[in-house]
Design an enzyme around this catalytic site. Sequence first.
Site, PDB file in Angstrom:
ATOM      1  N   ARG A 113       2.366  -0.581  -4.991  1.00  0.00           N
ATOM      2  CA  ARG A 113       2.063  -2.067  -4.631  1.00  0.00           C
ATOM      3  C   ARG A 113       1.307  -2.515  -3.503  1.00  0.00           C
ATOM      4  O   ARG A 113       1.584  -1.741  -2.584  1.00  0.00           O
ATOM      5  CB  ARG A 113       3.483  -2.830  -4.747  1.00  0.00           C
ATOM      6  CG  ARG A 113       4.103  -2.872  -3.371  1.00  0.00           C
ATOM      7  CD  ARG A 113       4.705  -1.465  -2.583  1.00  0.00           C
ATOM      8  NE  ARG A 113       5.542  -1.094  -3.744  1.00  0.00           N
ATOM      9  CZ  ARG A 113       6.995  -1.263  -3.716  1.00  0.00           C
ATOM     10  NH1 ARG A 113       7.610  -1.947  -2.950  1.00  0.00           N
ATOM     11  NH2 ARG A 113       7.579  -0.359  -4.341  1.00  0.00           N
TER      12      ARG A 113
ATOM     13  N   GLY B  43       0.837  -1.203  -0.025  1.00  0.00           N
ATOM     14  CA  GLY B  43       0.153  -0.097  -0.158  1.00  0.00           C
ATOM     15  C   GLY B  43       0.767   1.267   0.120  1.00  0.00           C
ATOM     16  O   GLY B  43       0.711   1.968   0.711  1.00  0.00           O
ATOM     17  N   HIS B  44       1.767   1.105  -0.927  1.00  0.00           N
ATOM     18  CA  HIS B  44       2.852   2.568  -1.160  1.00  0.00           C
ATOM     19  C   HIS B  44       3.453   2.135  -2.298  1.00  0.00           C
ATOM     20  O   HIS B  44       3.705   1.316  -2.900  1.00  0.00           O
ATOM     21  CB  HIS B  44       3.638   2.511   0.125  1.00  0.00           C
ATOM     22  CG  HIS B  44       4.564   1.312   0.458  1.00  0.00           C
ATOM     23  ND1 HIS B  44       4.472   0.534   1.622  1.00  0.00           N
ATOM     24  CD2 HIS B  44       5.694   0.827  -0.177  1.00  0.00           C
ATOM     25  CE1 HIS B  44       5.398  -0.316   1.430  1.00  0.00           C
ATOM     26  NE2 HIS B  44       5.995  -0.237   0.453  1.00  0.00           N
ATOM     27  N   ALA B  45       4.441   3.414  -2.700  1.00  0.00           N
ATOM     28  CA  ALA B  45       5.217   3.184  -3.829  1.00  0.00           C
ATOM     29  C   ALA B  45       6.343   3.862  -3.220  1.00  0.00           C
ATOM     30  O   ALA B  45       6.514   4.592  -2.117  1.00  0.00           O
ATOM     31  CB  ALA B  45       4.605   3.999  -4.930  1.00  0.00           C
TER      32      ALA B  45
END
Length: 140
Positions: free
Chosen positions: A101, A54-56
Site C-alpha cells: 500500500r 510503501g510497505h506490506a
Amino acid sequence: MDLSIETPRLISLPKVEDPRGNLTFLENGRSVIPFDFKRVYWTYHVPESSERGGHAHHTCAEFLIAAAGSFRVNLFDGKNWTSQVLDSPDKGLLLPPGYWRTLDLYTPGSVSLALASDIYDEADYIRDFDDFVEMKKSKK
Ligand code: TYD
C-alpha cells in the site's frame, strides 16, 4: 480468524446524526471490523505532496479511516493495482495483510486514522517492493 482470506473493502460505520455534530463509533469485538484491534495510530500534518505507506504486512490487518479531509489508498496484490479515496469519517477501508500500500493525495488538515490487528512489530513489515513481488510469486 484468518484475515488473509479477506479482501480490501469499504465498510460503512454507524453514524449518529445530530444537529450538534455527527458521531461515529467502533467497539472491539462488536463492530463491523473482522478483527480485534490492538493498536491505533494516526497521521496528521501530512504535506499534500507526501506519499506514505510503501510497505506490506505479513499478518497485520488494518482498518483505515479518513477522520478528517481525504487521501487516496493505492493497493497492489502482486498482480493488479487498485485505488480507493477515503473522504468520509463514517466509512473505513478494511486492509487485510498481503497488500502493498501507498497513501497519497492528502488534503490539507487530513487525518488518517488506522486500527491495527497487532501491536507494532517491524518484523511483520515487507518494506522492499521487489521482495513483496517475489513473495507473492512464490505463494502462487
Ligand atoms: P511507517 O510504517 O513507515 O509509516 P507509514 O506507513 O505511514 O509510512 O512508520 C514510520 C515510523 O513510525 C517508523 O519508524 C515506525 C514507527 N511506528 C511505530 O513506532 N509504531 C507504529 O504503530 C507505526 C505505524 C509506526
